[in-house]
Design a protein around this motif. Structure first.
Motif: not given
Length: 342
Positions: A136-145
């Motif tokens: 459907v859609a890519l929404l976000t890319r979250t930086v990991n910690i």
């Protein structure tokens, strides 16, 4: 048998064979026509006709759960119906994805997930990859910690390799088996020269349970992010050890990137929406548009970027499909080079 009788018998057999082949052909075409008719009829119906269920294949409280609840709350206003986020955790996130995979392809059941679909496939936990769904859609890319609890001997991610070598008992790393955090730590070990056999990987069903384990001191480290741990970082309940992004996060300006610490590792969790295969493209487009409108709202965009440490990277339909295919090849190569141990 006379020649005339033999000829008649041969003619009868040939006629029967022709009728049988014609029957099979007509049955096949009838099946195709019914599929086309059913698909066209479904596409012509108003959409959505009822509430939409968005399955998150992890428990509540993790970054995937938090982000999809925030985004869905905004997107539903553009669909004039509710988007109900439902957590179905278990089996390396495959339990929830299986539910959506087998759901009716009418656009009313969706999956909110990330690379774990392909990672579970590479690890042998499931028999399907992202190709079993309609993007459907890519929404976000979250930086990991990478993170630990206060008072731990590790105060930076770069401290971990020496601690692993010094400890009599293996240090414990929390992971959701075959998910993004599992791959993150294996990649981290690979980049820092840590022998994965010298540490203990402790399995959890989701990020929320890992956070609880870390707070209780049951494990030494977990891969977190701002959606799952921003308040815990702000109150010093947990300690961020580094940022796996190309630049420092605005919400954590004093925390150096892993690259600044000499660890060549950039890692994001890329979250998007999937539908059952063969969902009508008209419905996929309506859904993608609703999420696009949601991400364009300034307050939500600020929350995603500043509070949740995530990048908005909207890519709809075929663009998302191309992105998934490219990532699939990268993940396949990486998962083979840092094979999923234990």
């Amino acid at each position: 048998m006379s020649p005339q009788q033999g000829l008649a018998l041969r003619h009868q057999k040939e006629s029967g064979g022709i009728r049988e082949r014609l029957k099979i052909t007509l049955t096949g075409w009838l099946g195709v026509w019914l599929c086309i008719w059913s698909f066209a009829t479904l596409a012509d119906k108003p959409f959505p006709t009822s509430d939409i269920t968005l399955v998150v294949p992890f428990g509540p409280g993790g970054a995937t759960d938090v982000l999809f609840r925030d985004i869905s709350a905004e997107a539903q206003s553009y669909l004039d119906t509710s988007i109900n986020v439902v957590n179905i955790a278990g089996s390396g996130a495959t339990r929830g994805s299986q539910v959506v995979k087998e759901a009716d392809a009418d656009g009313h059941t969706l999956l909110g997930s990330h690379q774990t679909i392909d990672l579970a496939y590479f690890a042998g936990l499931s028999a399907y990859s992202h190709h079993a769904f309609a993007p459907v859609a890519l929404l976000t890319r979250t930086v990991n910690i990478p993170a630990t609890y206060p008072g731990h001997a590790a105060q930076r991610a770069s401290d971990i390799p020496a601690l692993v070598a010094e400890q009599d008992e293996p240090l414990m790393f929390g992971v959701v088996p075959s998910s993004t955090d599992h791959l993150f730590w294996l990649h981290f070990f690979h980049q820092t020269g840590i022998d994965a056999q010298e540490v203990a990987l402790i399995h959890y069903p989701g990020t929320g349970s890992q956070v609880a384990g870390l707070l209780a001191g049951e494990i030494d480290f977990a891969m977190l992010n701002l959606p799952s741990a921003s308040q815990l970082f702000a109150t010093n309940a947990l300690t961020p050890l580094g940022v796996a992004g190309e630049a420092r996060l605005m919400a954590l300006p004093s925390i150096p990137t892993l690259q600044e610490q000499g660890i060549d590792l950039v890692n994001t969790t890329d979250r998007g929406v999937f539908a059952p295969l063969n969902t009508p493209p008209e419905r996929l487009a309506i859904l993608a548009s609703a999420f696009e409108h949601a991400l364009a709202q300034p307050m939500l965009a600020r929350t995603i970027e500043h509070t949740h440490g995530s990048l908005i990277d909207y890519r709809p339909l075929n663009d998302y499909g191309d992105y998934l295919n490219n990532q699939y090849m990268l993940l396949k190569s990486l998962s083979e080079s840092v094979a999923f141990e234990r």
